[in-house]
Structure formats: C-alpha cells, structure tokens
Scaffold this active site. Structure first.
Site, PDB file in Angstrom:
ATOM      1  N   HIS A  41       0.863  -1.182  -0.007  1.00 45.64           N
ATOM      2  CA  HIS A  41      -0.008  -0.061   0.138  1.00 45.64           C
ATOM      3  C   HIS A  41       1.075   1.357  -0.072  1.00 45.64           C
ATOM      4  CE1 HIS A  41       0.724   0.106   4.287  1.00 45.64           C
ATOM      5  NE2 HIS A  41       0.628   1.508   4.242  1.00 45.64           N
TER       6      HIS A  41
HETATM    7  C1  UD1 Z   1      -2.428   6.059   5.056  1.00 44.70           C
HETATM    8  C2  UD1 Z   1      -0.873   6.448   5.987  1.00 44.70           C
HETATM    9  C3  UD1 Z   1       0.257   5.355   5.874  1.00 44.70           C
HETATM   10  C4  UD1 Z   1      -0.438   4.208   6.402  1.00 44.70           C
HETATM   11  C5  UD1 Z   1      -1.819   3.808   5.780  1.00 44.70           C
HETATM   12  C6  UD1 Z   1      -2.640   2.520   6.420  1.00 44.70           C
HETATM   13  C7  UD1 Z   1      -0.290   8.857   5.535  1.00 44.70           C
HETATM   14  C8  UD1 Z   1       0.513   9.761   4.823  1.00 44.70           C
HETATM   15  N1  UD1 Z   1      -0.433   7.613   5.136  1.00 44.70           N
HETATM   16  O1  UD1 Z   1      -2.009   5.733   3.930  1.00 44.70           O
HETATM   17  O2  UD1 Z   1       1.054   5.787   6.702  1.00 44.70           O
HETATM   18  O3  UD1 Z   1       0.295   3.173   6.596  1.00 44.70           O
HETATM   19  O4  UD1 Z   1      -2.706   4.951   5.820  1.00 44.70           O
HETATM   20  O5  UD1 Z   1      -3.523   2.182   5.548  1.00 44.70           O
HETATM   21  O6  UD1 Z   1      -1.121   9.375   6.389  1.00 44.70           O
HETATM   22  N2  UD1 Z   1      -8.901   5.222  -0.135  1.00 44.70           N
HETATM   23  C9  UD1 Z   1      -9.944   4.687  -0.143  1.00 44.70           C
HETATM   24  N3  UD1 Z   1     -10.704   4.509   0.993  1.00 44.70           N
HETATM   25  C10 UD1 Z   1     -10.413   4.943   2.177  1.00 44.70           C
HETATM   26  C11 UD1 Z   1      -9.104   5.459   2.510  1.00 44.70           C
HETATM   27  C12 UD1 Z   1      -8.327   5.871   1.058  1.00 44.70           C
HETATM   28  O7  UD1 Z   1     -10.407   4.372  -1.276  1.00 44.70           O
HETATM   29  O8  UD1 Z   1     -10.859   4.727   3.015  1.00 44.70           O
HETATM   30  C13 UD1 Z   1      -7.991   5.409  -1.383  1.00 44.70           C
HETATM   31  C14 UD1 Z   1      -7.813   6.991  -1.906  1.00 44.70           C
HETATM   32  O9  UD1 Z   1      -7.886   6.601  -3.210  1.00 44.70           O
HETATM   33  C15 UD1 Z   1      -6.894   7.503  -1.381  1.00 44.70           C
HETATM   34  C16 UD1 Z   1      -5.748   6.654  -1.244  1.00 44.70           C
HETATM   35  O10 UD1 Z   1      -6.362   5.390  -0.902  1.00 44.70           O
HETATM   36  O11 UD1 Z   1      -6.666   8.627  -2.185  1.00 44.70           O
HETATM   37  C17 UD1 Z   1      -4.824   6.842  -0.062  1.00 44.70           C
HETATM   38  O12 UD1 Z   1      -5.517   6.949   1.139  1.00 44.70           O
HETATM   39  P1  UD1 Z   1      -4.573   7.785   2.269  1.00 44.70           P
HETATM   40  O13 UD1 Z   1      -5.510   7.896   3.463  1.00 44.70           O
HETATM   41  O14 UD1 Z   1      -4.272   9.100   1.762  1.00 44.70           O
HETATM   42  O15 UD1 Z   1      -3.507   7.078   2.698  1.00 44.70           O
HETATM   43  P2  UD1 Z   1      -2.977   5.525   2.820  1.00 44.70           P
HETATM   44  O16 UD1 Z   1      -2.341   5.086   1.480  1.00 44.70           O
HETATM   45  O17 UD1 Z   1      -4.113   4.521   3.323  1.00 44.70           O
END
Ligand code: UD1
Length: 357
Positions: free
Chosen positions: A205
């Site tokens: 991820h």
């Molecule tokens: C975040 C944390 C990371 C942690 C991870 C655990 C930061 C910078 N990163 O990364 O350190 O290890 O969480 O999972 O805070 N998305 C969905 N549904 C959700 C959440 C996210 O579809 O409920 C998708 C979206 O396209 C989003 C992407 O995942 O843009 C990234 O999500 P984001 O919360 O920005 O960061 P993570 O990659 O989950």
C-alpha cells in the site's frame, strides 16, 4: 483526567483498541476523535466493531486528498473539536497525516500532546510518514517510545527528557486477538476465509511502491512467480493505482482479495507460509507470530525483526522471490516489542506527567 485520542487510519484503530480498554479500566475520561482519513467500512468501521472500540465522540469526515489538502482540512476542523472537549491531553498515534495535523492543532492551542509510537525512523526523507514522525515527535510534550532503538533516536535528536519507553501497544492487541483466534476454532476461521491449503500472504500500500509503475510491476511480477499461491490483500490505494497504470494484479500465483478484518488477518497470517508486505504493522505481527516476513522496502523502522532473522528487506523481483522461499529462520525468544501491557503503561505515564510539571 480527560484524554483525547485522535485517529484516522487503519493502523491507528488497532493501536487505539488497547488504549481504549486500558483507559476504561481507570477513572479517566476518554474522548475519541476520528478524522475520517480512512472512510471505507473495511478500513474503518469493522475495526471499531471487532476490536470493541467505543464509537467516536467526533467524526471530522475528512476523506482523501493530497497531503496538503488532507492535513489542512484536519487542522482546520481540530480547533473547534479541541475547544468543544477541552481535554487535559491529546494522544496521537503513529505517523499519518491525521497524526501530524492533530499534533499541530493541539500544540498551537496549548494542549499537552503525547505521541504514541514515537522515535521510529526510516531515515528515508522521501516518505510522507517520515516527515510526519519527525515533526510530531519534535512538537510533542511526551514521546511514548515502543522500543529502546526508538529511545536512542529520540535521545540523539535532543528529546531524551520527553521520552518514556512503554513497549508496543500493537503487541497488546495482537496477543489478545491471537488467543481469541486460537481458542475459537482456528481451522474453522481459516476455512471461512476459503484460502488455499498452502499460501503466502501479501499486502502492498505504500506510496513508494504503488505510485511508481516500474516498482509496482516488479513487485507484482515477483509475487505472480511464487512457488505457491500468494493471497494479496488489496488496499484501496493499490487497486486505484494498479487501475491507473493498467496493471492486472491477479496474475500467475496471485489470488486477489479485499482487505481483511483484524481477527481474520491474524488467522490468515498464522496459517501462511510467509508474509510479503510493505506495512510496518504486519512486519511486526509476522515476527510476533513467528511467520517469516519479506519486506518490500529499502529500509524498515522495525530493525529488530531483521536483526533477529525473521524479516528480510527485498526489492528486485529476484530478491523478493528468493526471500519469500528462504528456509525458516532460527527460533528466538527475544521480545523487543514488550510484554503485551504497553497500553496500561501509557495511561500510567499520562497520569504521572499530566499536567506537565
Ligand atoms: C495512510 C498513511 C500510511 C498508513 C496507511 C495505512 C499517510 C500519509 N499515510 O496511507 O502511513 O500506513 O494509511 O493504510 O497518512 N482510499 C480509499 N478509501 C479509504 C482510504 C483511502 O479508497 O478509506 C484510497 C483513496 O484513493 C486515497 C488513497 O486510498 O486517495 C490513499 O489513502 P490515504 O489515506 O491518503 O493514505 P493511505 O495510502 O491509506
């Protein structure tokens, strides 16, 4: 004392579970704020349900966005939440954008901040998590370190006076859930998941892996060529980035699945022949369950898992395949991540140090 926990992303809900339980066993009041960084039920609600975490007192509904947008949105909303609840201290968790935003908001309004999982370093300044960790540690009043290595990092950065080693709260929750999984019928739990008889478990991820097409292709090629099925638990970020890159995830040995609930993840990890991941939490869980781990990163914050032989860093297709199929490491009784009672210690440290003397 009124303790406010601010969480937003999946690994923070896991860390919150033992803290919520430890606080509930005292006279202290606990306010839970969910930023909404993770909003998919599979990444959020089921963790509250399965780990018995009380419903949040406030939900900021922030959702996804660029780092600046996400961090800024949380900052903008936190002021009013802090004023509404007026906590005696704010507890922030790990290294996400929710951690940094909550910390900044609290220190600017002069609420004492305690950082759980302080002192971890990858020394890779390209990682958003590394910025979040360093900035949060330096802004916090109390650095709750999980390990002696974390204490050494904080000491080197001049933060020794604020630091207390409490152990790792993920050990607390892992031991409890492992016991539940083992005492319920583990075979039945695994059968429900309909996993292959013999398999590796994988997760990807991190931005450094998902956002670079070459890098992601290299990892997927390695996993697809493994000598047995690789159950790949797809985080929404992985699915989104693979679709953008027109990369088929389900190829060769890869069996694609949605993210799992925590007890199911632990059952699946226990039943696997090895784990390939870029998650910090899963590296440690693999070690604590004594399942060999292959970490698809150039560095790890959890160096003890590598030093003790249970984790190998692997990057190229060849390295990942070699690491995945390596012989089992030497058994060890080392316990660098504590005894499973870290959360109780966290609450004791807060009681002793707040108000800050
Ligand atoms: C975040 C944390 C990371 C942690 C991870 C655990 C930061 C910078 N990163 O990364 O350190 O290890 O969480 O999972 O805070 N998305 C969905 N549904 C959700 C959440 C996210 O579809 O409920 C998708 C979206 O396209 C989003 C992407 O995942 O843009 C990234 O999500 P984001 O919360 O920005 O960061 P993570 O990659 O989950």
């Amino acid at each position: 004392m009124k303790i406010m926990s601010v969480v937003g992303a999946r690994p923070q809900f896991v860390k919150l579970a033992p803290i919520a339980k430890a606080i509930s066993e005292t006279e202290h009041e606990h306010i839970i704020v969910h930023t909404g960084q993770h909003y998919d039920p599979l990444l959020s609600d089921i963790f509250f349900r399965d780990l018995g975490i009380p419903a949040p007192d406030a939900h900021l509904g922030i959702g996804s966005g660029s780092h600046g947008v996400q961090t800024g949105a949380i900052l903008a909303r936190m002021d009013e939440v802090l004023e509404q609840f007026s906590p005696d201290c704010v507890l922030v968790y790990g290294d996400t954008n929710s951690t940094l935003a909550a910390t900044l908001s609290a220190v600017k309004l002069h609420y004492p901040v305690a950082h759980l999982e302080a002192g971890l370093r990858s020394f890779n300044r390209d990682m958003p998590e590394e910025h979040n960790r360093v900035l949060t540690d330096h802004a916090s009043d109390i650095c709750l370190a999980p390990t002696e290595v974390a204490r050494e990092h904080l000491t080197r950065e001049g933060l020794a006076n604020r630091t207390v080693v409490v152990g790792d709260v993920m050990t607390d929750v892992l031991y409890e859930v492992r016991n539940q999984v083992e005492s319920a019928d583990q075979a039945a739990a695994i059968a429900d998941l309909q996993l292959p008889d013999s398999y590796y478990l994988a997760t990807i991820h991190r931005a450094e892996n998902t956002d670079s097409p070459e890098r992601l292709r290299e990892i997927v090629t390695a996993l697809s060529n493994a000598d047995k099925p690789v159950v790949l638990l797809a985080h929404p970020r992985l699915r989104a980035k693979a679709a953008e890159q027109a990369l088929e995830l389900e190829q060769g040995s890869i069996v694609l699945r949605d993210s799992l609930a925590y007890p199911q993840l632990i059952a699946a990890a226990l039943g696997s022949s090895g784990i390939a991941t870029d998650s910090g939490g899963l590296q440690k869980e693999a070690f604590l369950l004594r399942v060999p781990c292959t970490t698809m990163r150039r560095e790890t914050e959890w160096v003890e898992t590598v030093q003790l032989g249970w984790n190998v860093l692997a990057n190229s297709t060849t390295e990942i395949l070699a690491a995945l199929t390596r012989p089992a490491p030497q058994p060890t009784t080392a316990a660098p991540y504590g005894d499973g009672h870290a959360a109780r210690r966290v609450v004791e440290v807060l009681s002793e140090r707040i108000p800050l003397g």
